[in-house]
Design a protein around this motif. Sequence first.
Motif, PDB file in Angstrom:
ATOM      1  N   VAL A 211     -55.832  41.743 -41.591  1.00 53.71           N
ATOM      2  CA  VAL A 211     -54.524  42.142 -41.531  1.00 53.71           C
ATOM      3  C   VAL A 211     -54.298  43.460 -40.918  1.00 53.71           C
ATOM      4  O   VAL A 211     -54.031  43.742 -39.505  1.00 53.71           O
ATOM      5  N   THR A 212     -54.896  44.502 -41.421  1.00 48.55           N
ATOM      6  CA  THR A 212     -54.724  45.860 -41.065  1.00 48.55           C
ATOM      7  C   THR A 212     -55.541  45.994 -39.545  1.00 48.55           C
ATOM      8  O   THR A 212     -55.318  46.726 -38.843  1.00 48.55           O
ATOM      9  N   ASN A 213     -56.745  44.936 -39.644  1.00 50.16           N
ATOM     10  CA  ASN A 213     -57.666  45.306 -38.482  1.00 50.16           C
ATOM     11  C   ASN A 213     -56.986  44.732 -37.140  1.00 50.16           C
ATOM     12  O   ASN A 213     -56.665  45.182 -36.176  1.00 50.16           O
ATOM     13  N   ALA A 214     -56.112  43.508 -37.395  1.00 46.94           N
ATOM     14  CA  ALA A 214     -55.402  42.857 -36.533  1.00 46.94           C
ATOM     15  C   ALA A 214     -54.358  43.524 -35.819  1.00 46.94           C
ATOM     16  O   ALA A 214     -53.906  43.529 -34.673  1.00 46.94           O
ATOM     17  N   ARG A 215     -53.682  44.224 -36.628  1.00 44.18           N
ATOM     18  CA  ARG A 215     -52.437  45.240 -36.566  1.00 44.18           C
ATOM     19  C   ARG A 215     -52.847  46.114 -35.365  1.00 44.18           C
ATOM     20  O   ARG A 215     -51.779  46.228 -34.459  1.00 44.18           O
ATOM     21  N   GLN A 216     -53.886  46.706 -35.366  1.00 40.32           N
ATOM     22  CA  GLN A 216     -54.289  47.716 -34.203  1.00 40.32           C
ATOM     23  C   GLN A 216     -54.095  47.132 -32.924  1.00 40.32           C
ATOM     24  O   GLN A 216     -54.044  47.956 -31.977  1.00 40.32           O
ATOM     25  N   HIS A 217     -54.120  45.788 -32.601  1.00 36.16           N
ATOM     26  CA  HIS A 217     -54.436  45.309 -31.401  1.00 36.16           C
ATOM     27  C   HIS A 217     -53.173  44.171 -30.937  1.00 36.16           C
ATOM     28  O   HIS A 217     -53.326  43.667 -29.852  1.00 36.16           O
ATOM     29  N   ALA A 218     -52.153  44.352 -31.775  1.00 38.43           N
ATOM     30  CA  ALA A 218     -51.051  43.573 -31.467  1.00 38.43           C
ATOM     31  C   ALA A 218     -50.263  44.007 -30.069  1.00 38.43           C
ATOM     32  O   ALA A 218     -49.892  45.306 -30.054  1.00 38.43           O
ATOM     33  N   GLY A 219     -49.814  42.972 -29.433  1.00 39.20           N
ATOM     34  CA  GLY A 219     -48.990  43.505 -28.237  1.00 39.20           C
ATOM     35  C   GLY A 219     -49.586  44.036 -26.951  1.00 39.20           C
ATOM     36  O   GLY A 219     -48.975  44.433 -26.225  1.00 39.20           O
ATOM     37  N   LYS A 220     -51.106  43.739 -27.071  1.00 42.23           N
ATOM     38  CA  LYS A 220     -51.693  44.562 -25.761  1.00 42.23           C
ATOM     39  C   LYS A 220     -52.018  43.502 -24.606  1.00 42.23           C
ATOM     40  O   LYS A 220     -51.793  42.197 -24.729  1.00 42.23           O
ATOM     41  N   GLN A 221     -52.226  44.150 -23.564  1.00 41.82           N
ATOM     42  CA  GLN A 221     -52.202  43.277 -22.358  1.00 41.82           C
ATOM     43  C   GLN A 221     -53.609  42.329 -22.213  1.00 41.82           C
ATOM     44  O   GLN A 221     -53.589  41.295 -21.767  1.00 41.82           O
ATOM     45  N   VAL A 222     -54.749  43.104 -22.945  1.00 51.23           N
ATOM     46  CA  VAL A 222     -55.558  42.322 -22.748  1.00 51.23           C
ATOM     47  C   VAL A 222     -56.567  42.704 -24.160  1.00 51.23           C
ATOM     48  O   VAL A 222     -56.353  44.047 -24.535  1.00 51.23           O
ATOM     49  N   VAL A 223     -57.329  41.981 -24.658  1.00 49.02           N
ATOM     50  CA  VAL A 223     -58.107  42.093 -25.752  1.00 49.02           C
ATOM     51  C   VAL A 223     -59.573  41.555 -25.788  1.00 49.02           C
ATOM     52  O   VAL A 223     -59.680  40.282 -25.308  1.00 49.02           O
ATOM     53  N   LEU A 224     -60.578  42.172 -25.960  1.00 47.19           N
ATOM     54  CA  LEU A 224     -61.853  42.045 -25.855  1.00 47.19           C
ATOM     55  C   LEU A 224     -62.690  41.855 -27.197  1.00 47.19           C
ATOM     56  O   LEU A 224     -62.452  42.934 -27.921  1.00 47.19           O
ATOM     57  N   THR A 225     -63.060  40.950 -27.638  1.00 46.70           N
ATOM     58  CA  THR A 225     -63.808  40.644 -28.948  1.00 46.70           C
ATOM     59  C   THR A 225     -65.473  40.408 -28.697  1.00 46.70           C
ATOM     60  O   THR A 225     -65.635  39.564 -27.799  1.00 46.70           O
ATOM     61  N   LEU A 226     -66.115  41.089 -29.402  1.00 49.21           N
ATOM     62  CA  LEU A 226     -67.604  40.985 -29.375  1.00 49.21           C
ATOM     63  C   LEU A 226     -68.006  40.677 -30.775  1.00 49.21           C
ATOM     64  O   LEU A 226     -67.398  40.986 -31.820  1.00 49.21           O
ATOM     65  N   ASP A 227     -69.442  40.092 -30.795  1.00 48.10           N
ATOM     66  CA  ASP A 227     -70.056  39.716 -32.063  1.00 48.10           C
ATOM     67  C   ASP A 227     -71.394  40.260 -32.302  1.00 48.10           C
ATOM     68  O   ASP A 227     -71.966  40.233 -31.361  1.00 48.10           O
ATOM     69  N   LEU A 228     -71.676  40.969 -33.270  1.00 50.53           N
ATOM     70  CA  LEU A 228     -72.965  41.311 -33.625  1.00 50.53           C
ATOM     71  C   LEU A 228     -73.760  40.198 -34.247  1.00 50.53           C
ATOM     72  O   LEU A 228     -73.340  39.546 -35.213  1.00 50.53           O
ATOM     73  N   LYS A 229     -74.952  39.854 -33.461  1.00 51.91           N
ATOM     74  CA  LYS A 229     -75.645  38.863 -34.006  1.00 51.91           C
ATOM     75  C   LYS A 229     -76.690  39.425 -34.936  1.00 51.91           C
ATOM     76  O   LYS A 229     -77.220  40.373 -35.005  1.00 51.91           O
ATOM     77  N   ASP A 230     -76.753  38.610 -35.888  1.00 56.14           N
ATOM     78  CA  ASP A 230     -77.586  38.699 -37.066  1.00 56.14           C
ATOM     79  C   ASP A 230     -77.332  40.117 -37.729  1.00 56.14           C
ATOM     80  O   ASP A 230     -78.321  41.006 -38.012  1.00 56.14           O
ATOM     81  N   PHE A 231     -75.814  40.485 -37.917  1.00 58.46           N
ATOM     82  CA  PHE A 231     -75.753  41.716 -38.525  1.00 58.46           C
ATOM     83  C   PHE A 231     -76.529  42.227 -39.796  1.00 58.46           C
ATOM     84  O   PHE A 231     -77.095  43.477 -39.537  1.00 58.46           O
ATOM     85  N   PHE A 232     -76.507  41.482 -40.966  1.00 58.74           N
ATOM     86  CA  PHE A 232     -77.202  42.134 -42.059  1.00 58.74           C
ATOM     87  C   PHE A 232     -78.597  42.131 -41.813  1.00 58.74           C
ATOM     88  O   PHE A 232     -79.276  43.037 -42.168  1.00 58.74           O
ATOM     89  N   PRO A 233     -79.489  41.192 -41.101  1.00 62.20           N
ATOM     90  CA  PRO A 233     -80.648  41.058 -40.973  1.00 62.20           C
ATOM     91  C   PRO A 233     -80.919  42.357 -39.824  1.00 62.20           C
ATOM     92  O   PRO A 233     -82.400  42.858 -40.177  1.00 62.20           O
ATOM     93  N   SER A 234     -80.151  42.797 -39.122  1.00 62.21           N
ATOM     94  CA  SER A 234     -80.458  43.693 -38.121  1.00 62.21           C
ATOM     95  C   SER A 234     -80.626  45.248 -39.123  1.00 62.21           C
ATOM     96  O   SER A 234     -81.324  46.162 -38.342  1.00 62.21           O
ATOM     97  N   VAL A 235     -80.021  45.267 -40.099  1.00 60.43           N
ATOM     98  CA  VAL A 235     -80.107  46.537 -40.995  1.00 60.43           C
ATOM     99  C   VAL A 235     -81.271  46.341 -41.926  1.00 60.43           C
ATOM    100  O   VAL A 235     -81.142  45.795 -43.115  1.00 60.43           O
ATOM    101  N   THR A 236     -82.556  46.813 -41.425  1.00 59.49           N
ATOM    102  CA  THR A 236     -83.810  46.809 -42.288  1.00 59.49           C
ATOM    103  C   THR A 236     -83.953  47.702 -43.352  1.00 59.49           C
ATOM    104  O   THR A 236     -83.236  48.668 -43.371  1.00 59.49           O
ATOM    105  N   TYR A 237     -85.030  47.546 -43.941  1.00 62.15           N
ATOM    106  CA  TYR A 237     -85.096  48.470 -45.184  1.00 62.15           C
ATOM    107  C   TYR A 237     -85.510  49.916 -44.358  1.00 62.15           C
ATOM    108  O   TYR A 237     -84.833  50.712 -45.220  1.00 62.15           O
ATOM    109  N   PRO A 238     -86.219  49.900 -43.446  1.00 64.25           N
ATOM    110  CA  PRO A 238     -86.411  51.465 -42.849  1.00 64.25           C
ATOM    111  C   PRO A 238     -85.045  52.233 -42.543  1.00 64.25           C
ATOM    112  O   PRO A 238     -84.879  53.367 -42.879  1.00 64.25           O
TER     113      PRO A 238
END
Length: 444
Positions: A211-238
Amino acid sequence: MRDFFRRLFRQPAPAQPEAPTAATGPQHATTTTSAPAPAAPMPSIRAPGFFPGMIEEELGNEEWEDEEGEADDDEKPESEVVSGDVWAQSSEDRTDFGAELWGVSSRQRSAGMDAERLRRFHLPLLASEKDVADWLGIPLRRLRWYTFDRAADTIWHYTRRVVPKRSGGERVLLAPKRDLKVLQRKVLDGVIAQVPVAPSVHGFVRGRSIVTNARQHAGKQVVLTLDLKDFFPSVTYPRVRGQFIALGYSFAVASALALLCTEYDREEFAREGKRYFISIGPRHLVQGAPTSPALANLVAWKLDKRLGGLAAKRGFIYTRYADDLTFSGDDVEGVQRLRVVASRIIYDEHFTPNKAKTRVARQSARQIVTGLVVNDAPATPRRLRRRLRAILHNARQGGLAGQNRDKRPAFRSYLEGMIAFVHSVNPRHAAPLRAQLDAIPPRE
């Protein structure tokens, strides 16, 4: 395959490069490393809902208890606590954790404890592996049993579960067994949770939500959403080890903490009548460990700062909830240029944008941010509210039991939870639903 069996049966193998040890965080620490190794294909997480079946499938960082009767880790014979074992009887810090060290900078390998950095966030002053073991309340031998990197082992500290994804395919969840989970929670509460995340982060942060995340973007003319692929696996041990070093811990302490918080996905393999759990891909944050979301937020700190700066420079707002990135503003013509530069930054920070989930929505279309409609004030999708109204209307005529098609236990409590979620987003939408439920006799 030849290299794999060398590791499996403790024969030396030629070193292979690992993913980058980009130590990022509030300290602006960076590390020069080799190019990232590709992560094994794993599903990314999405913003978890407050209640089961709310908007999207319930995933996120799910945890579950050991199956009844499952042998716990402490049943391993003490004589097998550390394989190898030149370090078994030594109280000195290890230089060998079983992990590949090719590509690790000499600056990292020689890193000592930085007490000033640790005091900055009131972190425990752990100067050695012995300090870590004492702080966790376990013997040093046991800490080393948990924190030795093995490509294959005869015992596994995790329970593996595969669940179907609504969009197709499968999701692998790895839950730490009981004793390891206790240690991970202490690391989470005593170290990781003490470090602040970027202001733009709303996922897995106390006091913030979808809810707090969505509230930042309410009422704007354009919204761009992106997704990080394999988010957790991208964070490797090193990368996790580099993060602990950036906080101020020595190489040995950072390695032990990082090994406690990461794991391989594994498959079973039998050889000469003995069962092995074989690693698949690099060691990484797993979906199911309590430490994974907060660690992912810390490792992504520099990504968030760069994307936040890009957004501010171009008149947009940026937020991130787990692997969901959102930009919003009123410059409709500039959003495509923003998307291109944002994607370059994502690659530069060793993450990968999921192009299939990139969306641009203008005010004339439905704008969705972490499952909520934000064209005006944040609201739950109309389809969800209509479904609840239909269930409650039909239950008024024939009872709640007849509407419980998914055979949920405590169905009335489930509906109360759903209405409470609608209320948390928009109380006005929840009021008529609450009145409908109250009109149904409690015995239903």
